[in-house]
Motif scaffolding. Structure first.
Motif, short mmCIF file in Angstrom:
data_model
loop_
_atom_site.label_atom_id
_atom_site.label_comp_id
_atom_site.label_asym_id
_atom_site.label_seq_id
_atom_site.Cartn_x
_atom_site.Cartn_y
_atom_site.Cartn_z
N THR A 83 0.81 -1.21 0.00
CA THR A 83 0.00 0.00 0.00
C THR A 83 0.85 1.26 0.00
O THR A 83 0.52 2.25 -0.68
N GLU A 84 1.95 1.25 0.73
CA GLU A 84 2.80 2.43 0.83
C GLU A 84 3.35 2.85 -0.54
O GLU A 84 3.27 4.01 -0.93
N SER A 85 3.91 1.89 -1.28
CA SER A 85 4.47 2.22 -2.60
C SER A 85 3.36 2.51 -3.61
O SER A 85 3.56 3.31 -4.54
N GLN A 86 2.20 1.89 -3.45
CA GLN A 86 1.09 2.16 -4.36
C GLN A 86 0.56 3.58 -4.16
O GLN A 86 0.17 4.25 -5.12
N ASP A 87 0.56 4.04 -2.93
CA ASP A 87 0.17 5.43 -2.67
C ASP A 87 1.19 6.38 -3.27
O ASP A 87 0.84 7.42 -3.82
N TRP A 88 2.47 6.03 -3.19
CA TRP A 88 3.54 6.84 -3.78
C TRP A 88 3.38 6.90 -5.30
O TRP A 88 3.55 7.95 -5.92
N ALA A 89 3.01 5.78 -5.92
CA ALA A 89 2.78 5.76 -7.37
C ALA A 89 1.64 6.70 -7.75
O ALA A 89 1.72 7.40 -8.77
N SER A 90 0.58 6.74 -6.95
CA SER A 90 -0.54 7.65 -7.25
C SER A 90 -0.11 9.10 -7.10
O SER A 90 -0.55 9.98 -7.86
N MET A 91 0.78 9.39 -6.14
CA MET A 91 1.31 10.74 -5.98
C MET A 91 2.13 11.14 -7.20
O MET A 91 2.06 12.28 -7.67
N ASP A 108 -4.09 12.66 -21.50
CA ASP A 108 -5.13 11.63 -21.60
C ASP A 108 -4.72 10.46 -20.72
O ASP A 108 -3.60 9.95 -20.83
N VAL A 109 -5.61 10.02 -19.83
CA VAL A 109 -5.35 8.85 -19.00
C VAL A 109 -5.76 7.61 -19.78
O VAL A 109 -6.92 7.44 -20.15
N LEU A 110 -4.80 6.73 -20.05
CA LEU A 110 -5.06 5.54 -20.86
C LEU A 110 -5.37 4.31 -20.03
O LEU A 110 -6.18 3.47 -20.43
N GLU A 111 -4.71 4.19 -18.87
CA GLU A 111 -4.91 2.97 -18.08
C GLU A 111 -4.49 3.23 -16.64
O GLU A 111 -3.45 3.85 -16.38
N VAL A 112 -5.32 2.79 -15.71
CA VAL A 112 -5.00 2.88 -14.28
C VAL A 112 -5.39 1.58 -13.61
O VAL A 112 -6.54 1.13 -13.74
N THR A 113 -4.45 0.95 -12.93
CA THR A 113 -4.73 -0.25 -12.15
C THR A 113 -4.68 0.12 -10.68
O THR A 113 -3.62 0.47 -10.15
N ALA A 114 -5.82 0.09 -10.03
CA ALA A 114 -5.93 0.54 -8.64
C ALA A 114 -5.25 -0.44 -7.69
O ALA A 114 -5.17 -1.64 -7.95
N GLY A 115 -4.75 0.09 -6.56
CA GLY A 115 -4.18 -0.75 -5.51
C GLY A 115 -5.27 -1.41 -4.69
O GLY A 115 -6.45 -1.05 -4.77
N GLU A 116 -4.88 -2.38 -3.86
CA GLU A 116 -5.87 -3.10 -3.06
C GLU A 116 -6.55 -2.20 -2.03
O GLU A 116 -7.78 -2.23 -1.87
N GLU A 117 -5.76 -1.38 -1.33
CA GLU A 117 -6.31 -0.53 -0.28
C GLU A 117 -6.30 0.94 -0.66
O GLU A 117 -7.24 1.67 -0.37
N ALA A 118 -5.22 1.38 -1.28
CA ALA A 118 -5.10 2.78 -1.66
C ALA A 118 -4.08 2.88 -2.80
O ALA A 118 -3.33 1.94 -3.07
N GLY A 119 -4.09 4.04 -3.46
CA GLY A 119 -3.08 4.26 -4.49
C GLY A 119 -3.32 3.43 -5.75
O GLY A 119 -4.42 2.94 -6.00
N ILE A 120 -2.25 3.27 -6.53
CA ILE A 120 -2.33 2.53 -7.79
C ILE A 120 -1.16 1.57 -7.91
O ILE A 120 -0.08 1.80 -7.36
N ASP A 186 -4.67 -10.35 -24.35
CA ASP A 186 -5.62 -10.72 -23.29
C ASP A 186 -6.64 -9.61 -23.16
O ASP A 186 -6.32 -8.41 -23.27
N THR A 187 -7.87 -9.99 -22.92
CA THR A 187 -8.93 -9.02 -22.63
C THR A 187 -9.43 -9.26 -21.21
O THR A 187 -9.45 -10.40 -20.74
N TYR A 188 -9.83 -8.19 -20.55
CA TYR A 188 -10.29 -8.31 -19.17
C TYR A 188 -11.21 -7.14 -18.85
O TYR A 188 -11.30 -6.19 -19.64
N ARG A 189 -11.86 -7.20 -17.72
CA ARG A 189 -12.76 -6.13 -17.32
C ARG A 189 -11.98 -4.97 -16.73
O ARG A 189 -11.13 -5.17 -15.87
N ALA A 190 -12.27 -3.79 -17.22
CA ALA A 190 -11.57 -2.61 -16.73
C ALA A 190 -11.96 -2.33 -15.29
O ALA A 190 -13.05 -2.69 -14.84
N SER A 191 -11.05 -1.67 -14.57
CA SER A 191 -11.31 -1.29 -13.18
C SER A 191 -11.49 0.21 -13.09
O SER A 191 -11.16 0.95 -14.01
#
Length: 323
Positions: A83-91, A108-120, A186-191
């Motif tokens: 979570t700590e590094s994922q929050d840093w990535a979002s910053m 333009d935002v093309l793709e964002v993969t969210a973190g489990e608790e916070a951040g990306i 691969d195809t998948y459902r966007a988040s």
């Protein structure tokens, strides 16, 4: 036409700076003759502003690489640390978005993969504008954050890492051949946000290029076909950037061996605790106002890195003068 516009912009910028300089000198002389302090002050303020403009123009003369004038993709990936590094990535994603907007670029935002608790976990944006890649290309590498973790109940100091990858958006004039049999799609459902449609259809697309291990993904469109087309463009751009990097490494093998950028070889440190400092470990440029940097004030770091590339390791004095 793009080349012509670029040259006209550079020439007109020089002519305007030259005229502003001459006008300011005349105003100062006139103010001294008439003992008018206000006129002198206005002219001096113009000269100070002109100095910043000329410094930027001087840096832009270095943006003459094959791909420097192109738009660019910026990828941000969180490192180890949950979570700590994922929050840093979002910053960091916010930081580059703010920098691009302040520089007059479109994002333009093309793709964002969210973190489990916070951040990306990861994100990709496209920055559109003249010399977008030329300005941002030196940001590729590992970025380190030191702070009191907001996710630690004992308020301990944590160190987090995130990586950045910058590569140019290539146009139709550059032919990159890709063997589709070398790729897995691969195809998948966007988040994330996007409504009911996003959450119920496999519209997001991921392409893996087996020979190089490059992976690209896109989920910004509702249509899988549009995301697929965008992902192919991103893969072509990554392969093109890879070829540019190989050429640069061959041309400057000695310099490349001294500036290895990999996981654990951070290019910049952002310290929020126990003191406040952002320092680039390649050029030595630093700021005691991390919040300004995190709000997008990255131009001094980019200018210094570009100057260092242009002058080499022997040009530290020139780098300092430019910045």
């Amino acid at each position: 036409m793009q080349e012509r516009q670029k040259l006209e912009s550079a020439i007109n910028g020089y002519l305007k700076a030259k005229q502003d300089l001459e006008d300011s000198i005349e105003l100062i002389e006139l103010g001294e003759m008439e003992d008018d302090a206000d006129v002198i002050k206005d002219a001096e303020d113009t000269l100070h502003a002109l100095l910043k403009t000329i410094s930027r123009q001087q840096i832009e003369t270095m943006l003459s690489g094959e791909a420097d004038g192109m738009d660019c993709y910026i990828e941000v990936h969180s490192g180890a640390g949950g979570t700590e590094s994922q929050d840093w990535a979002s910053m960091m994603l916010r930081m580059y978005t703010r920098w691009a907007e302040k520089a007059g670029f479109k994002v333009d935002v093309l793709e964002v993969t969210a973190g489990e608790e916070a951040g990306i976990k990861a994100a990709t944006i496209m920055v559109k504008g003249e010399n977008a890649y030329g300005w941002a290309k030196t940001e590729s590498g590992v970025h380190r954050l030191v702070r009191i973790s907001p996710f630690d109940s004992q308020a301990r100091r944590h160190t987090s890492f995130s990586s950045v990858w910058v590569y140019p958006v290539i146009d139709d004039t550059i032919d990159i051949e890709i063997n589709e049999s070398d790729c897995r799609i691969d195809t998948y459902r966007a988040s994330g946000a996007g409504g009911q449609h996003v959450n119920t259809t496999d519209s997001a697309v991921r392409i893996t290029h087996h020979p190089t291990g490059i992976v690209v993904q896109c989920q910004n469109e509702r249509s899988q076909h549009k995301n697929r087309a965008q992902a192919w463009d991103m893969l072509r751009a990554r392969l093109y950037e890879r070829e540019l990097q190989i050429r640069e490494d061959k041309a400057s093998a000695e310099a490349a061996s001294k500036t290895d950028i990999g996981w654990g070889h951070q290019i910049r440190s952002y310290v929020l605790q126990p003191y406040q400092l952002v320092k680039d470990l390649r050029t030595g440029v630093e700021s005691t106002s991390p919040q300004d940097v995190l709000d997008g004030a990255l131009t001094p770091y980019m200018e210094a890195a570009l100057a260092q590339r242009a002058y080499g390791t022997e040009g530290e004095d020139q780098v300092e003068d430019l910045v």
